[in-house]
Design a protein around this motif. Structure first.
Motif, PDB file in Angstrom:
ATOM      1  N   VAL A 130      47.957 -81.983   3.675  1.00  0.00           N
ATOM      2  CA  VAL A 130      48.839 -82.198   4.822  1.00  0.00           C
ATOM      3  C   VAL A 130      49.963 -81.172   4.780  1.00  0.00           C
ATOM      4  CG1 VAL A 130      48.331 -84.674   4.896  1.00  0.00           C
ATOM      5  CG2 VAL A 130      50.333 -83.868   3.636  1.00  0.00           C
ATOM      6  N   THR A 131      50.563 -80.911   5.926  1.00  0.00           N
ATOM      7  CA  THR A 131      51.672 -79.962   5.971  1.00  0.00           C
ATOM      8  C   THR A 131      52.936 -80.600   5.395  1.00  0.00           C
ATOM      9  OG1 THR A 131      52.157 -80.704   8.218  1.00  0.00           O
ATOM     10  CG2 THR A 131      50.838 -78.703   7.983  1.00  0.00           C
ATOM     11  N   PRO A 132      53.842 -79.795   4.809  1.00  0.00           N
ATOM     12  CA  PRO A 132      55.124 -80.345   4.359  1.00  0.00           C
ATOM     13  C   PRO A 132      55.861 -80.975   5.528  1.00  0.00           C
ATOM     14  CG  PRO A 132      54.792 -78.114   3.533  1.00  0.00           C
ATOM     15  CD  PRO A 132      53.711 -78.356   4.537  1.00  0.00           C
ATOM     16  N   GLY A 133      56.456 -82.149   5.301  1.00  0.00           N
ATOM     17  CA  GLY A 133      57.158 -82.807   6.395  1.00  0.00           C
ATOM     18  C   GLY A 133      57.886 -84.053   5.953  1.00  0.00           C
ATOM     19  N   SER A 134      58.379 -84.811   6.917  1.00  0.00           N
ATOM     20  CA  SER A 134      59.136 -86.032   6.629  1.00  0.00           C
ATOM     21  C   SER A 134      58.213 -87.094   6.064  1.00  0.00           C
ATOM     22  CB  SER A 134      59.826 -86.544   7.900  1.00  0.00           C
ATOM     23  OG  SER A 134      58.889 -86.737   8.938  1.00  0.00           O
ATOM     24  N   GLU A 135      58.766 -87.950   5.231  1.00  0.00           N
ATOM     25  CA  GLU A 135      57.963 -88.981   4.570  1.00  0.00           C
ATOM     26  C   GLU A 135      57.777 -90.230   5.434  1.00  0.00           C
ATOM     27  OE1 GLU A 135      56.291 -88.546   1.728  1.00  0.00           O
ATOM     28  OE2 GLU A 135      57.010 -86.493   1.929  1.00  0.00           O
ATOM     29  N   GLY A 136      58.636 -90.418   6.402  1.00  0.00           N
ATOM     30  CA  GLY A 136      58.545 -91.597   7.255  1.00  0.00           C
ATOM     31  C   GLY A 136      59.122 -91.301   8.623  1.00  0.00           C
ATOM     32  N   GLU A 137      59.458 -92.364   9.369  1.00  0.00           N
ATOM     33  CA  GLU A 137      59.993 -92.197  10.717  1.00  0.00           C
ATOM     34  C   GLU A 137      61.385 -91.573  10.681  1.00  0.00           C
ATOM     35  OE1 GLU A 137      59.914 -95.979  12.637  1.00  0.00           O
ATOM     36  OE2 GLU A 137      57.735 -95.964  12.924  1.00  0.00           O
ATOM     37  N   VAL A 138      61.647 -90.765  11.680  1.00  0.00           N
ATOM     38  CA  VAL A 138      62.962 -90.148  11.843  1.00  0.00           C
ATOM     39  C   VAL A 138      63.533 -90.646  13.167  1.00  0.00           C
ATOM     40  CG1 VAL A 138      64.232 -87.973  11.990  1.00  0.00           C
ATOM     41  CG2 VAL A 138      62.161 -88.112  10.589  1.00  0.00           C
ATOM     42  N   HIS A 139      64.718 -91.257  13.102  1.00  0.00           N
ATOM     43  CA  HIS A 139      65.283 -91.890  14.302  1.00  0.00           C
ATOM     44  C   HIS A 139      66.544 -91.210  14.829  1.00  0.00           C
ATOM     45  CE1 HIS A 139      62.585 -95.388  14.174  1.00  0.00           C
ATOM     46  NE2 HIS A 139      62.711 -95.328  12.854  1.00  0.00           N
ATOM     47  N   THR A 140      67.226 -90.435  14.000  1.00  0.00           N
ATOM     48  CA  THR A 140      68.503 -89.849  14.422  1.00  0.00           C
ATOM     49  C   THR A 140      68.498 -88.341  14.224  1.00  0.00           C
ATOM     50  OG1 THR A 140      69.597 -90.007  12.249  1.00  0.00           O
ATOM     51  CG2 THR A 140      69.655 -91.968  13.676  1.00  0.00           C
ATOM     52  N   THR A 141      69.384 -87.686  14.963  1.00  0.00           N
ATOM     53  CA  THR A 141      69.499 -86.234  14.825  1.00  0.00           C
ATOM     54  C   THR A 141      70.048 -85.853  13.454  1.00  0.00           C
ATOM     55  OG1 THR A 141      71.664 -86.353  15.920  1.00  0.00           O
ATOM     56  CG2 THR A 141      69.755 -85.821  17.307  1.00  0.00           C
ATOM     57  N   ASP A 142      70.905 -86.686  12.877  1.00  0.00           N
ATOM     58  CA  ASP A 142      71.432 -86.385  11.539  1.00  0.00           C
ATOM     59  C   ASP A 142      70.302 -86.350  10.513  1.00  0.00           C
ATOM     60  OD1 ASP A 142      74.002 -86.224  12.487  1.00  0.00           O
ATOM     61  OD2 ASP A 142      74.567 -88.265  11.912  1.00  0.00           O
TER      62      ASP A 142
END
Length: 455
Positions: A130-142
């Motif tokens: 898989v490509t490098p990326g976030s581990e879970g959901e992202v909800h905010t711009t911060d």
């Protein structure tokens, strides 16, 4: 075998399913909105029942009305086609609860693989790259800013529950991130009722390679080769071909084996597609997502493999084993599909609904197929997707397939509405496309700017 199935869709895919069912000796029920009263799938099915007004949320997405139609007509199974409710696990679960077979994977598997974040986690467990990326959901711009700094630019923002190119944005530098995130999140919320996002490092330049898989309830999983879907506009496919000219024998074995491993890991049943991004410079490929349904471009795979995917879907849903084993699958020649839309490419691809006053579809010769629900006198409604036909060709080699597609598009004649036939003809004739020298950025960054200059 089922006595009767209901097709919870419209347009060319509904016609395609009706034809496959009829060849299996299975009765069919078409559903339609008031706008589709005179649609071809309504005329071709054994029975037809109206499920609501023109707006899709009140008809083709109306679960209660569709299930009521299945019960009222005695349909034992529902084929969702693609789009609409085809990847809706709630609908699949309701079918299970009502003892109506959903012709697709289980609701549990759809939850697992339909959500991009869940799917990514499962692929890591399965050992699929898989490509490098976030581990879970992202909800905010911060959160997005912090994660983007960790994985590095450029990045892709994607809606967790997304599909069809919705809720996706490319971000090259940090200054673009916040407005892009807010726009993608708002689009995702409007399209899917879910604003959850995730972030991946962008593989660029890349090829979009997908592998067709089939699984049955006995645990058999096979692949039917790959398709190259790199010619895209706004993350939506325009033209697809099989096999990919970017893949050699060794890489083909690796990527198809990874797709089978992915499907086996989740005990996948029915037809599905594992999508990858291929970095041509390194030869590495990365899991992108899984489509838990039949694809628009399934005919190119049918041509090169000789396997009728829609019939296999129906057989598998009935509890049958796959009719072919992996060692039985052989591939021959080259196939290409062009999507024909009622739209104006010279006016930012604006939809062009209206009445078809005259129609001539290309025909003649071996290896040419047109999947469509059009007929002369039919009025294309403005409420749904603009795709009105698919032209699919098969040749002994890629050059023959290219020439056959050019010939077919030259013959294609629709009067009364504007279509993208000439656009597709120019694309299939472009020297880069003829040479197979393109990636996911080619259509938007190279071809379209030159095409739009012409007028």
């Amino acid at each position: 075998m089922f006595n009767k199935i209901l097709i919870a869709n419209r347009g060319e895919i509904a016609v395609r399913i009706i034809r496959a069912a009829r060849e299996l000796g299975v009765g069919t029920v078409a559903i339609y909105s008031t706008a589709d009263r005179d649609a071809l799938h309504v005329h071709l099915a054994d029975e037809a029942i109206c499920v609501g007004p023109a707006r899709s949320t009140e008809s083709y997405l109306n679960m209660n009305n569709i299930l009521s139609a299945a019960v009222a007509t005695g349909a034992q199974a529902i084929h969702p086609g693609f789009g609409f409710l085809s990847e809706n696990s709630k609908f699949a679960r309701l079918c299970e609860e009502m003892n109506i077979k959903f012709i697709g994977p289980s609701a549990k598997v759809m939850d697992m693989m339909g959500d991009k974040i869940n799917a990514r986690a499962e692929m890591i467990k399965a050992g699929v790259p898989v490509t490098p990326g976030s581990e879970g959901e992202v909800h905010t711009t911060d959160e997005a800013v912090k994660i983007a700094e960790e994985i590095g630019y450029p990045i892709m923002l994607k809606a967790s529950a997304g599909g069809g190119g919705k809720g996706i944005r490319k971000v090259n530098i940090v200054e673009e991130l916040v407005p892009a995130f807010e726009a993608a999140q708002a689009e995702a919320q409007a399209a899917f009722g879910n604003g959850a996002m995730f972030i991946e490092r962008m593989i660029f330049p890349a090829r979009h390679i997908e592998v067709q898989i089939l699984g049955d309830s006995q645990g058999n999983v096979i692949h039917l080769g790959e398709r190259d879907c790199s010619l895209q506009r706004n993350n939506q496919k325009v033209l697809e071909e099989s096999p990919s000219v970017a893949i050699g024998h060794t890489l083909r074995n690796e990527i198809t084996a990874a797709a089978v491993k992915a499907a086996q890991h989740v005990s996948y049943e029915n037809a599905g597609t594992i999508e990858f991004l291929l970095d041509e410079s390194s030869g590495k490929f990365y899991f992108m997502e899984m489509n838990t349904r039949v694809q628009v471009e399934h005919p190119v795979t049918e041509f090169v493999s000789g396997v009728d995917i829609v019939k296999e879907q129906i057989r598998v849903a009935n509890g049958n084993e796959l009719s072919v084993k992996q060692e039985d699958v052989t591939f021959s020649g080259h196939a290409i599909e062009c999507r024909i839309n009622a739209e104006n490419p010279k006016f930012n691809f604006a939809p062009s609904p209206g009445k078809i006053t005259n129609l001539f579809l290309p025909s003649g010769g071996v290896g040419l197929r047109v999947d469509s629900a059009m007929y002369s006198g039919y009025s294309i409604p403005p409420y749904y997707d603009s795709m009105i036909a698919k032209v699919i060709v098969h040749g002994e080699n890629r050059f023959e397939a290219l020439m056959k597609m050019q010939r077919a598009l030259l013959e294609f004649d629709v009067e009364g509405v504007i279509t993208n036939v000439d656009f597709q003809l120019e694309l299939i004739s472009d020297p880069h496309v003829v040479a197979g020298d393109y990636d996911t950025s080619f259509l938007g960054n190279v071809f379209l700017p030159e095409y739009q200059k012409e007028d």
